[in-house]
Scaffold this motif. Structure first.
Motif, PDB file in Angstrom:
ATOM      1  N   ARG A   1       0.831  -1.208   0.000  1.00  0.00           N
ATOM      2  CA  ARG A   1       0.000   0.000   0.000  1.00  0.00           C
ATOM      3  C   ARG A   1       0.869   1.262   0.000  1.00  0.00           C
ATOM      4  NH1 ARG A   1      -5.813   0.684   0.777  1.00  0.00           N
ATOM      5  NH2 ARG A   1      -5.297   2.119   2.479  1.00  0.00           N
ATOM      6  N   ILE A   2       1.938   1.225   0.771  1.00  0.00           N
ATOM      7  CA  ILE A   2       2.847   2.378   0.836  1.00  0.00           C
ATOM      8  C   ILE A   2       3.461   2.640  -0.528  1.00  0.00           C
ATOM      9  CG2 ILE A   2       5.079   3.136   1.751  1.00  0.00           C
ATOM     10  CD1 ILE A   2       4.242   1.816   4.430  1.00  0.00           C
ATOM     11  N   ALA A   3       3.922   1.576  -1.183  1.00  0.00           N
ATOM     12  CA  ALA A   3       4.528   1.731  -2.513  1.00  0.00           C
ATOM     13  C   ALA A   3       3.506   2.257  -3.518  1.00  0.00           C
ATOM     14  CB  ALA A   3       5.104   0.398  -2.973  1.00  0.00           C
ATOM     15  N   GLN A   4       2.302   1.714  -3.484  1.00  0.00           N
ATOM     16  CA  GLN A   4       1.261   2.162  -4.410  1.00  0.00           C
ATOM     17  C   GLN A   4       0.941   3.635  -4.193  1.00  0.00           C
ATOM     18  OE1 GLN A   4      -1.906  -0.574  -3.546  1.00  0.00           O
ATOM     19  NE2 GLN A   4      -0.850  -2.322  -4.477  1.00  0.00           N
ATOM     20  N   ARG A   5       0.868   4.053  -2.934  1.00  0.00           N
ATOM     21  CA  ARG A   5       0.523   5.439  -2.668  1.00  0.00           C
ATOM     22  C   ARG A   5       1.647   6.377  -3.080  1.00  0.00           C
ATOM     23  NH1 ARG A   5      -1.724   7.628   3.092  1.00  0.00           N
ATOM     24  NH2 ARG A   5       0.464   7.809   3.651  1.00  0.00           N
ATOM     25  N   PHE A   6       2.901   5.976  -2.848  1.00  0.00           N
ATOM     26  CA  PHE A   6       4.001   6.841  -3.249  1.00  0.00           C
ATOM     27  C   PHE A   6       4.060   6.963  -4.769  1.00  0.00           C
ATOM     28  CE2 PHE A   6       8.246   8.600  -3.547  1.00  0.00           C
ATOM     29  CZ  PHE A   6       8.298   9.419  -2.439  1.00  0.00           C
TER      30      PHE A   6
ATOM     31  N   GLY B   1       8.946  12.030   2.810  1.00  0.00           N
ATOM     32  CA  GLY B   1       8.698  12.292   1.395  1.00  0.00           C
ATOM     33  C   GLY B   1       9.236  13.651   0.995  1.00  0.00           C
ATOM     34  N   TYR B   2       8.865  14.681   1.717  1.00  0.00           N
ATOM     35  CA  TYR B   2       9.331  16.026   1.405  1.00  0.00           C
ATOM     36  C   TYR B   2      10.841  16.135   1.652  1.00  0.00           C
ATOM     37  CZ  TYR B   2       4.510  17.465   0.887  1.00  0.00           C
ATOM     38  OH  TYR B   2       3.220  17.584   0.443  1.00  0.00           O
ATOM     39  N   ARG B   3      11.318  15.549   2.733  1.00  0.00           N
ATOM     40  CA  ARG B   3      12.757  15.591   2.999  1.00  0.00           C
ATOM     41  C   ARG B   3      13.524  14.897   1.887  1.00  0.00           C
ATOM     42  NH1 ARG B   3      15.244  13.186   8.507  1.00  0.00           N
ATOM     43  NH2 ARG B   3      14.444  15.144   9.325  1.00  0.00           N
ATOM     44  N   GLN B   4      13.060  13.711   1.484  1.00  0.00           N
ATOM     45  CA  GLN B   4      13.757  12.957   0.446  1.00  0.00           C
ATOM     46  C   GLN B   4      13.710  13.697  -0.895  1.00  0.00           C
ATOM     47  OE1 GLN B   4      11.570  11.448   2.696  1.00  0.00           O
ATOM     48  NE2 GLN B   4      13.337  10.720   3.881  1.00  0.00           N
TER      49      GLN B   4
ATOM     50  N   ASP C   1      16.497   9.684  -9.647  1.00  0.00           N
ATOM     51  CA  ASP C   1      15.894   8.380  -9.915  1.00  0.00           C
ATOM     52  C   ASP C   1      15.895   7.467  -8.693  1.00  0.00           C
ATOM     53  OD1 ASP C   1      18.544   7.624  -9.751  1.00  0.00           O
ATOM     54  OD2 ASP C   1      18.740   7.084 -11.867  1.00  0.00           O
ATOM     55  N   SER C   2      16.501   7.923  -7.576  1.00  0.00           N
ATOM     56  CA  SER C   2      16.452   7.147  -6.339  1.00  0.00           C
ATOM     57  C   SER C   2      15.358   7.630  -5.392  1.00  0.00           C
ATOM     58  CB  SER C   2      17.799   7.217  -5.606  1.00  0.00           C
ATOM     59  OG  SER C   2      18.012   8.508  -5.027  1.00  0.00           O
ATOM     60  N   LEU C   3      14.626   8.685  -5.801  1.00  0.00           N
ATOM     61  CA  LEU C   3      13.617   9.274  -4.921  1.00  0.00           C
ATOM     62  C   LEU C   3      12.538   8.273  -4.547  1.00  0.00           C
ATOM     63  CD1 LEU C   3      12.183  11.535  -3.422  1.00  0.00           C
ATOM     64  CD2 LEU C   3      11.251  12.321  -5.611  1.00  0.00           C
ATOM     65  N   ARG C   4      12.045   7.521  -5.520  1.00  0.00           N
ATOM     66  CA  ARG C   4      10.983   6.555  -5.219  1.00  0.00           C
ATOM     67  C   ARG C   4      11.434   5.563  -4.159  1.00  0.00           C
ATOM     68  NH1 ARG C   4       9.544   1.349  -6.512  1.00  0.00           N
ATOM     69  NH2 ARG C   4       7.258   0.970  -6.565  1.00  0.00           N
ATOM     70  N   GLU C   5      12.599   4.990  -4.358  1.00  0.00           N
ATOM     71  CA  GLU C   5      13.096   3.978  -3.420  1.00  0.00           C
ATOM     72  C   GLU C   5      13.305   4.566  -2.032  1.00  0.00           C
ATOM     73  OE1 GLU C   5      17.058   1.126  -2.820  1.00  0.00           O
ATOM     74  OE2 GLU C   5      16.747   2.247  -4.675  1.00  0.00           O
ATOM     75  N   ARG C   6      13.890   5.752  -1.973  1.00  0.00           N
ATOM     76  CA  ARG C   6      14.176   6.375  -0.683  1.00  0.00           C
ATOM     77  C   ARG C   6      12.900   6.829   0.015  1.00  0.00           C
ATOM     78  NH1 ARG C   6      16.333  10.910  -1.814  1.00  0.00           N
ATOM     79  NH2 ARG C   6      17.066  11.321   0.308  1.00  0.00           N
ATOM     80  N   GLY C   7      11.942   7.348  -0.768  1.00  0.00           N
ATOM     81  CA  GLY C   7      10.683   7.785  -0.178  1.00  0.00           C
ATOM     82  C   GLY C   7       9.885   6.628   0.392  1.00  0.00           C
ATOM     83  N   ILE C   8       9.845   5.528  -0.347  1.00  0.00           N
ATOM     84  CA  ILE C   8       9.121   4.349   0.133  1.00  0.00           C
ATOM     85  C   ILE C   8       9.795   3.784   1.380  1.00  0.00           C
ATOM     86  CG2 ILE C   8       8.564   1.948  -0.426  1.00  0.00           C
ATOM     87  CD1 ILE C   8       8.081   2.870  -3.321  1.00  0.00           C
ATOM     88  N   ALA C   9      11.125   3.734   1.384  1.00  0.00           N
ATOM     89  CA  ALA C   9      11.844   3.212   2.548  1.00  0.00           C
ATOM     90  C   ALA C   9      11.580   4.070   3.786  1.00  0.00           C
ATOM     91  CB  ALA C   9      13.335   3.152   2.250  1.00  0.00           C
TER      92      ALA C   9
END
Length: 332
Positions: A225-230, A262-265, A277-285
């Protein structure tokens, strides 16, 4: 649901319900379902218990309820601060307490909804207890001190907590750090934490037994769910939202608003500290880490009513649990 046709007994005094849970567990949908089902018998007004939703212009990255959702029931404590301004737990307690009484005076049910556990703890227990040490905050303060020195950190403390700064030497790094840590975690000066709570500063009239928590039985369900929402946030223009905030020129990454997950990343990526291109991975983590902390905190509350948010019929189970709680407690 047929069980909802029976009238509620008359209420005795201030009453409120809290709906909590980790990020992405479905709190907004659950709150609107509660409001829709209870509306024929008792109107519901929602009080946001989320430290990110207070900020204007931060809509996509906070998963702020959409205008159509907010039109289904009155919402409070959303869009009440500019991102450059702080909003403390003490202010939340004051505002939420006032709103609970105002909503009850209108004959409605206050429903506090959110995942900011510091806010919930402040409502239930008050704010006089010292917050525990936070390694992440301390590491950040240490890094800032290395850059500007402890006398400059002491000067920063003097702006937010003059009494404490006055009794500490500029080179007393340990105590200066602790005072700044307390301010960062609570939004209150260390010098105020031992003052008696009176009037509107008393905890909100809500009991631990009136807390309903949406929690997954399978952590992988929540991670998905977290990944889908991000992904949805990125598709809706989250990065553009952060770029617009940066373009104002009066915001910086150390503000509480820009430290939101999310905003910090995103800010760091736009600063070139990490590849875009690492934003998605870092935001989800980072969001998964937040959810883990929220679940750990919730498990320390044995009185809460747990609803499995990943089970079939979770929304119906939540509404039924709230309805039965209201009937039993209003009959007492």
């Amino acid at each position: 649901m047929s069980s909802h046709t029976a009238p509620l007994p008359a209420s005795q005094g201030p009453e409120a319900i809290a709906l909590v849970g980790p990020t992405a567990c479905g709190k907004t949908a659950g709150a609107l379902a509660i409001a829709a089902v209870l509306a024929p018998r008792v109107p519901v007004e929602i009080i946001s218990m989320d430290s990110a939703l207070v900020y204007r212009g931060m809509d996509i990255g906070t998963a702020k309820p959409l205008p159509a959702e907010r039109a289904q029931a009155p919402h409070h404590l959303i869009d009440i601060r500019d991102p450059r301004d702080a909003y403390s737990a003490a202010e939340f307690v004051h505002d939420a307490t006032r709103l609970v009484h105002e909503i009850r005076a209108r004959g409605a049910l206050p429903l506090l909804v959110g995942g900011t556990m510091l806010y919930l703890r402040a409502l239930l227990d008050g704010l006089d207890d010292m917050p525990p040490a936070d390694p992440a905050v301390r590491a950040r303060l240490d890094g800032e001190a290395k850059a500007i020195g402890w006398p400059a950190m002491h000067a920063r403390l003097a702006k937010v907590d003059p009494p404490t700064a006055a009794r500490l030497a500029p080179g007393d790094s340990q105590r200066v750090q602790r005072a700044l840590e307390v301010w960062t975690l609570t939004g209150r000066p260390l010098s105020s934490l031992h003052t008696p709570k009176t009037g509107a500063d008393r905890p909100c009239p809500i009991r631990a037994g009136a807390v309903f928590s949406l929690e997954p039985t399978d952590r992988a369900w929540l991670h998905a769910r977290i990944a889908q929402r991000f992904d949805a946030m990125l598709a809706e223009g989250f990065l553009d939202e952060v770029q617009a905030l940066r373009a104002r020129g009066d915001l910086h990454p150390d503000l509480p608003s820009m430290r939101c997950v999310g905003y910090r990343q995103a800010w760091e990526s736009l600063d070139g500290l990490h590849p875009l291109d690492s934003l998605r991975e870092r935001g989800i983590a980072a969001t998964r880490q937040l959810a883990k902390r929220q679940i750990t905190w919730l498990r320390s509350m044995p009185e809460r009513h747990v609803i499995a948010c990943d089970a079939p019929g979770a929304t119906q189970a939540l509404v039924e649990a709230v309805w039965q709680h209201l009937r039993v407690n209003r009959a007492e």
